[in-house]
Design an enzyme around this catalytic site. Structure first.
Site, PDB file in Angstrom:
ATOM      1  N   GLN A  20       0.838  -1.187   0.000  1.00  0.00           N
ATOM      2  CA  GLN A  20       0.000   0.000   0.000  1.00  0.00           C
ATOM      3  C   GLN A  20       0.876   1.240   0.000  1.00  0.00           C
ATOM      4  O   GLN A  20       1.914   1.299   0.628  1.00  0.00           O
ATOM      5  CB  GLN A  20      -0.885   0.003   1.261  1.00  0.00           C
ATOM      6  CG  GLN A  20      -1.776  -1.197   1.390  1.00  0.00           C
ATOM      7  CD  GLN A  20      -2.903  -1.161   0.374  1.00  0.00           C
ATOM      8  OE1 GLN A  20      -3.349  -0.098  -0.016  1.00  0.00           O
ATOM      9  NE2 GLN A  20      -3.330  -2.335  -0.065  1.00  0.00           N
ATOM     10  N   CYS A  21       0.405   2.236  -0.739  1.00  0.00           N
ATOM     11  CA  CYS A  21       1.230   3.427  -0.922  1.00  0.00           C
ATOM     12  C   CYS A  21       1.531   4.137   0.372  1.00  0.00           C
ATOM     13  O   CYS A  21       2.455   4.918   0.445  1.00  0.00           O
ATOM     14  CB  CYS A  21       0.550   4.379  -1.879  1.00  0.00           C
ATOM     15  SG  CYS A  21       0.578   3.771  -3.544  1.00  0.00           S
ATOM     16  N   THR A  22       0.721   3.922   1.356  1.00  0.00           N
ATOM     17  CA  THR A  22       0.933   4.669   2.587  1.00  0.00           C
ATOM     18  C   THR A  22       2.260   4.327   3.245  1.00  0.00           C
ATOM     19  O   THR A  22       2.733   5.053   4.101  1.00  0.00           O
ATOM     20  CB  THR A  22      -0.185   4.396   3.611  1.00  0.00           C
ATOM     21  OG1 THR A  22      -0.407   2.992   3.669  1.00  0.00           O
ATOM     22  CG2 THR A  22      -1.459   5.089   3.186  1.00  0.00           C
ATOM     23  N   VAL A  23       2.877   3.237   2.850  1.00  0.00           N
ATOM     24  CA  VAL A  23       4.159   2.961   3.468  1.00  0.00           C
ATOM     25  C   VAL A  23       5.311   3.153   2.496  1.00  0.00           C
ATOM     26  O   VAL A  23       6.354   2.549   2.642  1.00  0.00           O
ATOM     27  CB  VAL A  23       4.191   1.539   4.083  1.00  0.00           C
ATOM     28  CG1 VAL A  23       3.207   1.466   5.226  1.00  0.00           C
ATOM     29  CG2 VAL A  23       3.884   0.495   3.038  1.00  0.00           C
ATOM     30  N   THR A  24       5.104   3.980   1.513  1.00  0.00           N
ATOM     31  CA  THR A  24       6.230   4.303   0.643  1.00  0.00           C
ATOM     32  C   THR A  24       6.762   5.686   0.996  1.00  0.00           C
ATOM     33  O   THR A  24       6.057   6.507   1.570  1.00  0.00           O
ATOM     34  CB  THR A  24       5.812   4.326  -0.835  1.00  0.00           C
ATOM     35  OG1 THR A  24       4.886   5.401  -1.029  1.00  0.00           O
ATOM     36  CG2 THR A  24       5.158   3.021  -1.242  1.00  0.00           C
TER      37      THR A  24
END
Lengths: 235, 697
Positions: B556-560
């Site tokens: 998920q993008c939230t952890v990039t």
């Protein structure tokens, strides 16, 4: 280092021309010289007039008067072509029924050749440090001319100049003082070719005098819009 | 004076013509919007004209931006004080209506009559002698449509009709009427009159020539002092008309004045015209007119509505191009792109950019960045597909959303994104589709089948109707169906995926069963046909399955790292533009930044066109990669595509519901078994980074 910076504060005023760029004062001087020479040596055209900008804020000590050069209502006759833009007005032409039963004292005129009028302004661009030629065209009734129509009015030599040269092209942008879109010859190449011009003309390293800046500039730029300077102006 | 033997012809006047400068409409629009509102009371205006200055063209009565009354004390940019020789002021009145119906219903008859009456009264009272510009009073009716920026207008130049009409005895160039000395003196006097600030804009005057050829020009009010000391006395006026056969319109009311105030039956008039700023007595005319005295005290009839190309209809002008803010924004953005082309990339094809239709699958961090960069390239047609709503954590990373979008129940991303684009650039053509993308390895119940298949169809239609598709979702398996559909329809697909601190951007190759056009085949591109570039799944030996837990590239993008999405999104767009500018488009070979013969740079004005770009911010590094299509690919291989074409929905359902179906179909199952036993040599291995090729052993 600091000493040098302080020294700059007391340095003499900037050269009016450096590296092809012009200062605001330089532009004012060059503009008057240009208008003067034009009036004397180029009488086939009406003279340029200087339009001062009235400075509302008194922050700037106005020894330099800001303004631009204006040459207006240059006209050319063009053959009456199709005028398709006339949107059908869906009006019935019976407005003036009773009144105006033919008045014989009104001359009935044939629609003649259409006259196209052009206004030219030479405006100083602070961000580029060079003069910029703004222009617009309109019909006799005030309707503005589109760029396609204007291009038809340009001399054929200039059309090819526009296509080939990477230094001259026409864009449409807001006139800096009149708040309306005008056409202009984009100034991003000006600095470069002015440098070339002044290198060629100067001999022994002396710079182009500021009085001749606009004349030299216009000798190139004017060709695009069909306004020519005369050789005497270059002296 | 002379015997009148010549047959008398009726004196015919050339009508006045109007000219409205664009600036007038701009100023009037501001006046209406800022001050007047719906107030439609008549507005006093000032018209300007000058004597004719060219033998082939008449001058007009002009309205400029300074024609309108200004209430601020500061002078405008184009200050026109009295004393401008080219702008003789004339009083007028403007009736502007608020609707086109009320424009049509204006009683033109009585409006004209009312203005003519004012002129008559000014003549009677003597005011016109004091201020002669009152003789040329005019009237304008208009309707300003400030939504469409179009203006309808009609001028009237009220002229008092003499009954019986004046007759013309003779008319000739002034140079033929005057003697040489007289002509010289008249010219000089006129030039003096025109050079002085006090008189240059006084359009009616008296010319008296003494017996020793000295000409004097006086104001009308000095009539008394003109009596007696002349040999010739002419009534001069600035004539806008250029014709040698007729005088201009201002003479009409002038004759009415002369007849009424001074009871003259024979009138010598002088049509003053100029050339190059000086009096021109060849162009100027002198004429003799006969009028019949009348004792009538009532105002005569009047005429004067301007004809439009000979017809009795109003004129109109559309200024949308220079006044409509949306159009101005469009032309400003177009200019920007053109400047790029002129200055840096002369062979840039801007038309293909403005016409391309882009489909963005996913409106999250990547989707927002891609959309923004597409707009920068002048791409105007963008469709978003996204199932989610804007969450509270989104606006800081997803550049199209603001706090307002997540308040309450939150707006659908696809909808909010469209709204945002239009706020940035009103001319965007953008649609939002709220829809989930069916994914393999996520089995569905039989009740859901119908709606899932419906979504598949919808997705397929969307892909068909667009030119380029961006795969920007947040899972690996959600990219499978779009990849297959793009390969099937041979649409440009750009794929961007993020890891925690790394990114991958690639363009899919052409579809497998497409053939090049004949011209391209002639260019010896046969090799390319068999060497299609790979898609996202070609690298992988594992079919897309449920991967939500442990696949690095698709978390998920939230952890990039936040910097990745802007980088990857921007690269994705630049890659698309590269494809669009390339003469072979989707068939373009993949270049590598390292190899010297990696693609002919002349093919595209923008530089090389890689197949894949991978980078990381932990190393601040970026490399280009090249991968050929795999015959065992679960998304774009010929096997899969033809199976899809044959079995359609049942194929899709099987892929969705059975985790190993795709692997079995493509032979990956076999491959895996084989790989378990010995080492393999990948023939199409141009990739350096084996780490990123997932091999689930």
């Amino acid at each position: 280092m600091d000493m040098r910076k302080t020294a700059d504060l007391f340095a003499p005023p900037m050269d009016p021309i450096s590296d092809g760029r012009l200062t605001l004062e330089g532009f004012s001087v060059a503009a008057r010289a240009f208008a003067d020479k034009w009036k004397r040596h180029n009488q086939s055209f009406p003279p340029w007039s200087w339009v001062p900008l009235i400075n509302r804020t008194l922050l700037v000590s106005n020894k330099q008067e800001e303004g631009y050069l204006s040459l207006e209502k240059i006209f050319i006759l063009s053959s009456l072509e199709e005028s398709p833009e006339e949107e059908s007005l869906d009006v019935t032409p019976d407005f003036l029924d009773k009144e105006e039963s033919i008045d014989h004292t009104i001359l009935v005129q044939n629609v003649e050749n259409e006259a196209h009028y052009y206004d030219f302004h030479i405006v100083y661009s602070a961000s580029y440090g060079v003069p910029v030629l703004y222009f617009r065209g309109y019909c006799s009734d005030g309707k503005p001319l589109s760029l396609d129509v204007i291009k038809k009015d340009l001399p054929s030599s200039s059309v090819s100049l526009l296509l080939e040269s990477k230094w001259t092209f026409i864009t449409q942008e807001e006139h800096p003082y009149l708040n309306r879109p005008w056409f202009k010859l984009h100034p991003c190449g000006t600095e470069e070719w002015i440098k070339l011009l002044s290198q060629r003309s100067s001999s022994g390293g002396c710079q182009m005098p500021v009085e001749l800046y606009l004349v030299s500039w216009f000798s190139v730029v004017g060709q695009v819009v069909g306004l020519r300077i005369t050789l005497e102006m270059l002296n | 004076m002379d015997e009148v033997e010549t047959p008398q012809t009726i004196l015919q006047f050339a009508p006045f013509n109007s000219s409205v400068d664009e600036g007038f409409w701009h100023s009037f629009s501001s006046l209406k919007l800022d001050k007047l509102g719906i107030d439609d009371s008549p507005i006093p205006i000032t018209g300007f004209y000058a004597p004719c200055s060219h033998p082939q063209v008449s001058n007009h009565l002009t309205l400029l931006s300074e024609s309108l009354p200004s209430d601020d004390e500061q002078s405008s940019m184009e200050s026109t004080s009295h004393g401008n020789r080219n702008k003789c002021p004339v009083p007028g009145i403007l009736y502007n209506t608020n609707t086109v119906e009320s424009f049509n219903k204006l009683d033109k008859q009585s409006l004209l009559k009312a203005e003519a009456k004012k002129i008559w009264e000014d003549i009677q009272s003597g005011k016109a002698v004091e201020d002669c510009s009152l003789l040329s009073r005019f009237l304008v009716i208009s309707f300003a449509d400030l939504k469409k920026w179009s203006f309808r207008y009609w001028f009237a130049f009220p002229a008092l009709v003499l009954d019986p009409p004046a007759s013309l005895v003779e008319l000739k160039p002034a140079s033929e009427y005057f003697s040489v000395e007289e002509a010289e003196s008249v010219s000089a006097a006129c030039n003096d009159w025109r050079d002085s600030n006090l008189t240059t804009d006084v359009p009616f005057f008296l010319v008296s020539v003494s017996s020793d050829s000295k000409a004097t020009i006086r104001h009308l009010k000095d009539w008394e002092s003109c009596q007696g000391d002349h040999q010739k006395l002419l009534f001069g006026f600035y004539d806008p008309c250029h014709l040698s056969s007729n005088p201009g319109w201002p003479l009409r009311n002038y004759l009415a004045l002369i007849r009424s105030r001074w009871n003259l039956e024979t009138v010598w008039f002088f049509c003053y015209r100029e050339s190059r700023g000086f009096a021109d007595l060849n162009l100027s005319l002198v004429g003799q007119a006969l009028v019949t005295l009348s004792s009538a005290e009532t105002a005569p009839n009047s005429v004067g509505w301007e004809l439009n190309k000979g017809k009795r209809v109003p004129r109109s002008i559309s200024l949308a191009n220079s006044m409509d803010p949306t159009r101005l924004a469009v032309s400003a953005c177009d200019l920007n792109l053109k400047l790029m082309r002129w200055r840096a990339l002369p062979s840039l094809n801007l038309n293909v950019l403005s016409s391309v239709k882009c489909l963005l699958l996913g409106a999250g961090t990547l989707g927002c960045q891609v959309a923004r960069t597409l707009m920068g390239w002048g791409i105007r047609n963008i469709t978003f597909v996204d199932y989610g709503k804007v969450a509270m954590s989104n606006p800081v990373r997803q550049s199209l959303y603001t706090f307002e979008d997540c308040v309450g129940r939150g707006e659908f991303k696809a909808v909010a994104a469209v709204k945002s684009l239009k706020q940035i650039f009103p001319a965007m053509e953008s649609t939002g589709v709220v829809m989930a993308i069916p994914m393999p390895g996520h089995p569905i119940s039989s009740q859901e089948e119908e709606s899932v298949l419906g979504d598949c169809k919808r997705l397929s239609d969307l892909i068909e109707s667009h030119d380029a598709v961006f795969l920007l979702t947040d899972t690996r398996e959600s990219r499978w169906l779009p990849s297959l559909l793009c390969a099937n329809a041979n649409k440009i697909a750009i794929n961007a995926a993020l890891g925690f601190d790394s990114y991958m951007v690639m363009r899919h190759g052409a579809g497998p069963t497409t053939s090049l056009s004949d011209d391209m085949q002639n260019l010896d591109m046969n090799k390319t046909k068999t060497q299609r570039l790979g898609c996202y799944f070609c690298n992988d030996v594992v079919a897309p399955q449920d991967s939500m837990t442990d696949r690095t590239l698709d978390q998920q993008c939230t952890v990039t790292r936040p910097g990745l999405a802007p980088i990857a999104g921007a690269l994705a767009v630049e890659l698309l533009v590269g494809v669009l500018q390339h003469p072979f488009g989707i068939y373009a070979k993949g270049d590598n930044s390292s190899s010297s013969n990696g693609g002919n740079i002349d093919d595209s004005p923008l530089g090389i066109l890689p197949h894949q770009i991978r980078g990381s911010v932990s190393q601040f590094s970026q490399i280009t990669l090249l991968g050929q299509a795999s015959n065992s690919c679960t998304a774009c291989s010929e096997t899969v595509i033809s199976e899809y074409r044959e079995r359609g929905n049942s194929f899709i359902l099987e892929a969705i519901n059975h985790p190993t179906y795709l692997e079995d179909l493509t032979g990956l199952t076999e491959l895996k078994k084989a790989a378990n036993s010995f080492n393999l040599d990948w023939e199409d291995d141009d990739t350096d980074d084996d780490d990123d090729v997932a091999v689930d052993m």
